[in-house]
Motif scaffolding. Structure first.
Motif, mmCIF file in Angstrom:
data_model
loop_
_atom_site.group_PDB
_atom_site.id
_atom_site.type_symbol
_atom_site.label_atom_id
_atom_site.label_comp_id
_atom_site.label_asym_id
_atom_site.label_seq_id
_atom_site.Cartn_x
_atom_site.Cartn_y
_atom_site.Cartn_z
ATOM 1 N N UNK A 22 46.830 102.391 95.304
ATOM 2 C CA UNK A 22 47.832 102.768 96.305
ATOM 3 C C UNK A 22 48.065 104.277 96.327
ATOM 4 N N UNK A 23 48.524 104.768 97.490
ATOM 5 C CA UNK A 23 48.881 106.176 97.604
ATOM 6 C C UNK A 23 50.190 106.481 96.877
ATOM 7 N N UNK A 24 51.042 105.461 96.785
ATOM 8 C CA UNK A 24 52.347 105.678 96.179
ATOM 9 C C UNK A 24 52.539 104.678 95.046
ATOM 10 N N UNK A 25 52.929 105.189 93.875
ATOM 11 C CA UNK A 25 53.141 104.301 92.738
ATOM 12 C C UNK A 25 54.101 104.945 91.731
ATOM 13 N N UNK A 82 54.407 100.044 89.008
ATOM 14 C CA UNK A 82 54.757 99.557 90.342
ATOM 15 C C UNK A 82 53.957 100.295 91.412
ATOM 16 N N UNK A 83 53.318 99.520 92.300
ATOM 17 C CA UNK A 83 52.649 100.108 93.459
ATOM 18 C C UNK A 83 53.503 99.862 94.696
ATOM 19 N N UNK A 84 53.548 100.872 95.585
ATOM 20 C CA UNK A 84 54.487 100.853 96.702
ATOM 21 C C UNK A 84 53.731 101.049 98.015
ATOM 22 N N UNK A 85 54.118 100.249 99.014
ATOM 23 C CA UNK A 85 53.496 100.343 100.340
ATOM 24 C C UNK A 85 54.001 101.575 101.085
#
Length: 782
Positions: A588-591, A555-558
């Motif tokens: 992404x920066x957050x995943x 999962x990649x998160x905004x």
């Protein structure tokens, strides 16, 4: 220009013992290395316990010559019950040069023309005592270049001779032959160069010991290392831990022991010789003892039987410091050293992990402190820089009042820049830090330079009192571990770039820290392609096991917390047939990655690679070395740094729910919903200049390190010290390629430039070249 202002402060840190050396017998550092003995397996005690390929005849072979001979290992009525095996040379048919050959270490026995070599052995024969025994140094063509003859009796007796070859050769064999028929028995066959370090009997190889003395170390930590705690708790067994009492007294009565690095140790270089070496090179002794615990094999002495280990520690202090009228002081005196060795430090344990070590450390520490309250006792925080075992070690050391805590780590060179200020937030009141083993992976100028930058903060950090690079020695034909500070073969030795940096700091550190304020403090130059994220490919892999991964979701998160993409990935099995399975590439920066993992066969669990780019990748390894750890590691250019460790043992055919989260450079990892790792990858951002200043009664010692590709103009003001100075002796290492390395195959000289720099109005002004390290020894004026 970078301006640096020096100012004295009260209660300044003592730095007089800061830089030392660490000796462990790995890479054949002792037998076949620093220990001067040239005969390998001199007492016929090699065996498969040491190494599966060993026998009691390793390094020995029969030489029929013009006759016929059989070799038989015997045990009845030995020279010493501590070393019960000896060789029977059964002469079936007599003839010239009929006997046995020793091949020495590596490719042969080195000897120089005209030099004297002291030969000795124990021998007896059943019959024909009127027939000669001949000892020769023979070259590969069978020609003798030195020899001596003996008549021996039917009782064990030590025989000695001088051998002086007429030709220099580093591939000699030692031939012992006998006239007549029947059995000739030999044991403790020895050959030493007469020219040992400081001319000592049972002495040390001169060139290697001189390189240690040249460093001018403040202390010597010995004898290990994993050598200390790996092995049986029974000191009488061949595979026992290193027990110091086995290593003193008559050479014949020092029992041969397994070395955990895969070979045999004669213990000819024992605790008495270590203490002598410390005295000869001007270093304080820092011995390390086992604590009744072997973490490698899950052995722990029961608490009600710990007195043996407690007494070992008490007796060692008495051996080192006791007067001649004490039990162990008398033994030291009888060995030839009436004066005490002035022991100040004692290490208990090495890289200890688990709950079994702390209580055993405590009872040894308490007993020693009760009798010797002035002695500084050193505990252990394990082999990791962060994580559960590190925290356990430190917490227990504080609870049990250790004076110092021994930290160990080996990291990528970039880690030492990213963590240069690691110790600046440690509390000054203690326990203090003993950085007992550290190195970056490699012997290039880059490795040494980055270590130098790190060392400037070892001086500045109030909590750090002792530090030593590791390992020290490596024989080029017996490599267990690298990098190493000094490399050698049978005849010569070379120093690494790391050695030069250690020497620079040891030669240019006073006994007191002087505070400095720099205009460059905290200023860095960002050199990281991904300074705020961990992008790249993700792979599922294995260690030695066959692994089944299921329920895989990536999962990649905004930035606002909403999901930008979620991908379910097909279940897969990973083993030797497919090595690793790619499951995606992150931008992404957050995943977040969730999955189930099951070990199907073999051991050592799971591997998840993430953040893989051209020169960098990360690894979450669950199971790991000996199936004891979960670890998050970062690899840069193939060099790994363990960022965080947690204890775990992976069970086969058991489901583990794994969750890996990255938020910027922060990493969290969960196993079955429990947070195992909470760590961070720091961006690579070198400071503009690394520097430190110390002093003694006569000199200031200013050191500076520039790891950048451009030079720096520097001005150092001594006005705030209350002292004046007119000139400084400069030692400057510069102009070397970052990948330069000194090897036997491709020699490279890391020779410093030396000169004198004049001070102007108590200001030292100089240019610090790119990729350089320098020291300025500044004479004080009254």
């Amino acid at each position: 220009m970078i301006t640096i202002t020096a100012e004295k402060k009260e209660n300044a840190k003592y730095t007089g013992d800061l830089y030392g050396i660490f000796f462990e017998d790995l890479n054949h550092a002792a037998d076949g290395g620093l220990y001067g003995e040239l005969i390998r397996n001199r007492a016929f005690e090699f065996c498969p316990t040491d190494n599966p390929s060993y026998t009691h005849l390793t390094a020995w072979k029969k030489n029929d010559g013009e006759g016929e001979v059989n070799l038989v290992i015997e045990t009845g009525s030995p020279v010493s019950q501590k070393n019960p095996h000896y060789l029977g040379i059964d002469i079936i048919a007599p003839g010239e040069n009929t006997g046995v050959i020793n091949t020495g270490y590596s490719k042969g026995i080195p000897a120089e023309a005209g030099k004297i070599y002291d030969f000795s052995f124990y021998a007896r024969r059943e019959q024909m005592t009127d027939k000669k025994i001949k000892v020769q140094l023979v070259s590969k063509d069978g020609k003798a270049h030195a020899q001596s003859e003996f008549f021996i009796t039917d009782r064990w007796q030590k025989y000695e001779a001088e051998l002086s070859p007429d030709k220099t050769d580093d591939e000699y064999n030692l031939l012992i032959s006998a006239e007549g028929r029947g059995k000739v028995y030999i044991d403790f066959v020895s050959l030493f160069p007469r020219e040992t370090f400081n001319g000592r009997k049972n002495g040390l190889r001169k060139d290697l010991a001189e390189k240690l003395k040249e460093l001018k170390p403040a202390f010597l930590r010995f004898p290990g290392g994993c050598l200390v705690h790996d092995g049986s708790l029974n000191s009488e067994e061949h595979d026992s831990q290193y027990r110091w009492k086995n290593s003193i007294g008559r050479i014949e009565d020092r029992p041969s022991r397994r070395n955990n690095w895969g070979y045999n140790q004669s213990l000819g270089l024992g605790f008495y010789e270590y203490f002598l070496l410390c005295e000869d090179i001007g270093a304080k002794p820092l011995p390390v003892l086992p604590a009744g615990y072997d973490p490698h094999h899950f052995r722990a002495c029961s608490m009600d039987k710990m007195q043996e280990f407690i007494q070992d520690a008490l007796d060692l202090v008495e051996f080192a410091n006791g007067t001649p009228d004490t039990t162990w002081g008398k033994i030291r005196t009888e060995m030839g050293h009436e004066k005490p060795f002035n022991l100040e430090y004692l290490g208990i344990g090495n890289e200890e992990v688990g709950e079994d070590f702390p209580p055993r450390f405590k009872i040894i520490r308490d007993a020693v402190k009760e009798k010797y309250p002035e002695l500084k006792i050193i505990g252990s925080s394990g082999p990791f820089a962060e994580g559960s075992e590190f925290e356990l070690g430190w917490n227990k050391a504080k609870e049990f009042k250790a004076d110092l805590v021994d930290e160990h780590y080996y990291m990528a060179p970039e880690w030492f820049i990213e963590n240069a200020r690691r110790y600046m937030n440690y509390k000054a009141e203690g326990p203090h830090v003993f950085l007992g083993e550290y190195a970056s992976w490699g012997n290039t100028w880059k490795n040494a330079l980055y270590e130098a930058a790190f060392m400037t903060f070892l001086e500045k950090a109030p909590a750090v009192h002792l530090a030593c690079y590791a390992p020290l020695f490596c024989h080029t034909d017996y490599v267990n571990w690298k990098p190493d500070m000094i490399w050698f073969n049978s005849t010569s030795s070379i120093t690494s770039a790391n050695y030069e940096i250690q020497k620079l700091f040891m030669h240019n550190t006073g006994d007191t820290l002087v505070n400095t304020v720099s205009s460059a403090d905290g200023k860095t130059l960002l050199k990281d392609e991904s300074p705020d994220s961990i992008p790249g490919k993700i792979y599922l892999s294995f260690n030695t096991a066959s692994v089944f991964y299921s329920d895989i979701i990536l999962t990649e998160i905004k930035d606002d917390g909403k999901i930008s993409r979620s991908k379910k990935i097909k279940d897969c099995t990973v083993n030797a047939s497919n090595r690793k399975v790619s499951i995606g590439k992150i931008k992404s920066k957050k995943w977040k990655l969730t999955l189930n993992a099951k070990e199907l066969s073999a051991k050592q669990g799971f591997r998840i690679y993430f953040g893989e780019t051209k020169n960098r990748r990360f690894l979450w390894e669950i199971g790991g070395w000996q199936n004891q750890d979960s670890a998050v590691c970062e690899e840069i250019n193939g060099k790994s740094s363990c960022l965080h460790q947690h204890r775990i043992i992976v069970q086969r055919n058991t489901d583990y729910k794994l969750t890996l989260e990255c938020d910027g450079k922060k990493i969290k990892a969960y196993i079955n919903g429990v947070l195992f790792h909470d760590t961070e990858s720091k961006p690579f951002a070198p400071e503009l200049l690394y520097q430190s200043l110390t002093e003694d009664d006569e000199y200031f010692y200013f050191k500076s390190v520039n790891v950048l590709e451009s030079g720096q103009e520097v001005s150092v003001s001594l006005e705030g010290t209350g002292c004046s100075a007119a000139a400084a002796e400069m030692t400057l290492y510069e102009g070397f390629p970052m990948d330069a390395e000194n090897t036997f195959e491709k020699p490279f000289s890391f020779k410093p430039k030396k000169g004198t720099v004049s001070l102007k109005d108590n200001h030292l002004i100089f240019t610090m070249p790119a990729f350089s390290a320098a020291a300025f020894k500044i004479k004080k004026q009254q």
